[in-house]
Scaffold this active site. Structure first.
Site, PDB file in Angstrom:
ATOM      1  N   SER A   1     117.576  39.533   9.966  1.00  0.00           N
ATOM      2  CA  SER A   1     119.053  39.782   8.408  1.00  0.00           C
ATOM      3  C   SER A   1     118.940  40.354   7.626  1.00  0.00           C
ATOM      4  O   SER A   1     119.240  41.482   8.343  1.00  0.00           O
ATOM      5  CB  SER A   1     118.878  38.005   7.796  1.00  0.00           C
ATOM      6  OG  SER A   1     119.666  37.581   6.900  1.00  0.00           O
TER       7      SER A   1
ATOM      8  N   HIS B   1     123.307  32.241   7.212  1.00  0.00           N
ATOM      9  CA  HIS B   1     124.102  32.342   8.250  1.00  0.00           C
ATOM     10  C   HIS B   1     125.133  31.194   8.639  1.00  0.00           C
ATOM     11  O   HIS B   1     124.454  30.338  10.064  1.00  0.00           O
ATOM     12  CB  HIS B   1     123.148  32.970   8.923  1.00  0.00           C
ATOM     13  CG  HIS B   1     122.117  34.086   9.301  1.00  0.00           C
ATOM     14  ND1 HIS B   1     122.951  35.261   9.378  1.00  0.00           N
ATOM     15  CD2 HIS B   1     121.122  34.265   8.376  1.00  0.00           C
ATOM     16  CE1 HIS B   1     122.533  35.676   9.007  1.00  0.00           C
ATOM     17  NE2 HIS B   1     120.940  35.321   7.934  1.00  0.00           N
TER      18      HIS B   1
END
Length: 316
Positions: free
Chosen positions: A102, A211
């Site tokens: 990420s 996400h």
């Protein structure tokens, strides 16, 4: 120079370096670096990002660090401090590939030479602010579900969505750990159903559904920042979160970074690509904590994995 790629002997491990994401931050995590030459990075990151990064790394409490924008710039900087120290203290370490979980993907792109330190810091600052604002407008939640494979957790998520819940798979972290994200009600209800099915879960200490489509409002601001950023050729391949494919430098990273905001992190597939496609024979988890080292051991137990998170003390 953060992007030096040193070749070791043929018998030396071929390392894939892993950079962590938001969630590994802790109070005082910058203290070990404060007297090292690498600390000059803190001033550079602070200047371009607009955050007092020294304060965040040295004196901020856990509540302050838990804020999305604070957490992201802090972890990004701590990761680059560790990367700089690695290259200085272990110059013969053979790094053949990079990946970041990420947020950690931005540190990986700096380490690869695709982004400059200043461009990376500016992007992380803009990304953190945009995500924090999106979460403020539409709060969410995340939970790690453990003990079941991706297919089993996906089935739970799809069942919840058929019932009208806002819920998605956010991260596939290891063969037996999948993170779900969405509304707090949906996350808690599905986590309870997972427990009833014999799985374990842990609700993550975040107020955002990262996400997932909940982050779409942050996309416009991030895309504007990405359009103003130069993505260079780079020196080391990076495996991307969104497709678990091997990429080098270039403008294609604009689209991948933008898509990463709302797409699942394919971490299991990323680790396998590093090992199987780029022939990495060991993993090096760099930056705060050892979360990624643990995930690597669970995913590829036959591949050595170690952490590198603090400088070697200088002898008097």
């Amino acid at each position: 120079m953060l992007t030096t790629h040193v070749q070791g002997s043929a018998a030396a491990p071929r390392y894939a370096v892993l950079f962590p994401g938001q969630g590994v931050q802790r109070p005082g995590m910058g203290e070990p670096w404060r007297t090292t030459p690498s600390w000059e990075l803190v001033e550079s990151v602070s200047r371009v990002s607009g955050f007092d990064v020294a304060e965040l790394l040295l004196t901020a409490d856990q509540e302050t660090l838990s804020r999305t924008d604070h957490a992201q710039i802090s972890v990004f900087t701590a990761s680059l401090l560790a990367w700089s120290e690695l290259r200085a203290s272990e110059p013969d370490t053979r790094v053949v590939a990079l990946a970041g979980h990420s947020l950690g993907e931005y540190a990986a792109l700096v380490a690869a030479g695709v982004l400059s330190v200043t461009d990376g810091a500016w992007l992380v600052g803009e990304r953190g602010r945009a995500m924090a604002e999106a979460a403020r407008r539409r709060p969410g939640a995340m939970a790690a579900v453990m003990g079941g494979d991706l297919e089993r957790v996906t089935a739970l998520v799809e069942a919840a969505r058929r019932d009208g819940a806002d819920l998605w798979v956010a991260n596939h972290n290891s063969p037996r750990q999948t993170v779900i994200a969405g509304s707090r009600t949906a996350v808690l209800a599905t986590a309870d159903r997972a427990a009833d099915a014999g799985l374990r879960y842990s609700v993550l200490p975040v107020g955002a559904a990262c996400h997932s489509p909940y982050m779409e409002p942050a996309g416009e601001a991030l895309s504007r920042a990405l359009d103003l950023t130069e993505f260079r050729a780079g020196a080391i391949p990076v495996v991307a979160n969104v497709d678990a494919a091997v990429h080098y430098g270039g403008s294609g990273w604009r689209e991948r970074c933008a898509r990463q905001l709302v797409a699942p992190v394919r971490w299991v597939d990323t680790l396998r690509a590093l090992h199987e496609e780029l022939d990495a024979t060991a993993f090096l988890d760099i930056g705060p904590g050892t979360t990624l080292s643990s995930l690597a051991k669970r995913t590829l137990p036959g591949v050595p994995s170690r952490g590198f998170g603090a400088p070697v003390p200088q002898r008097a």
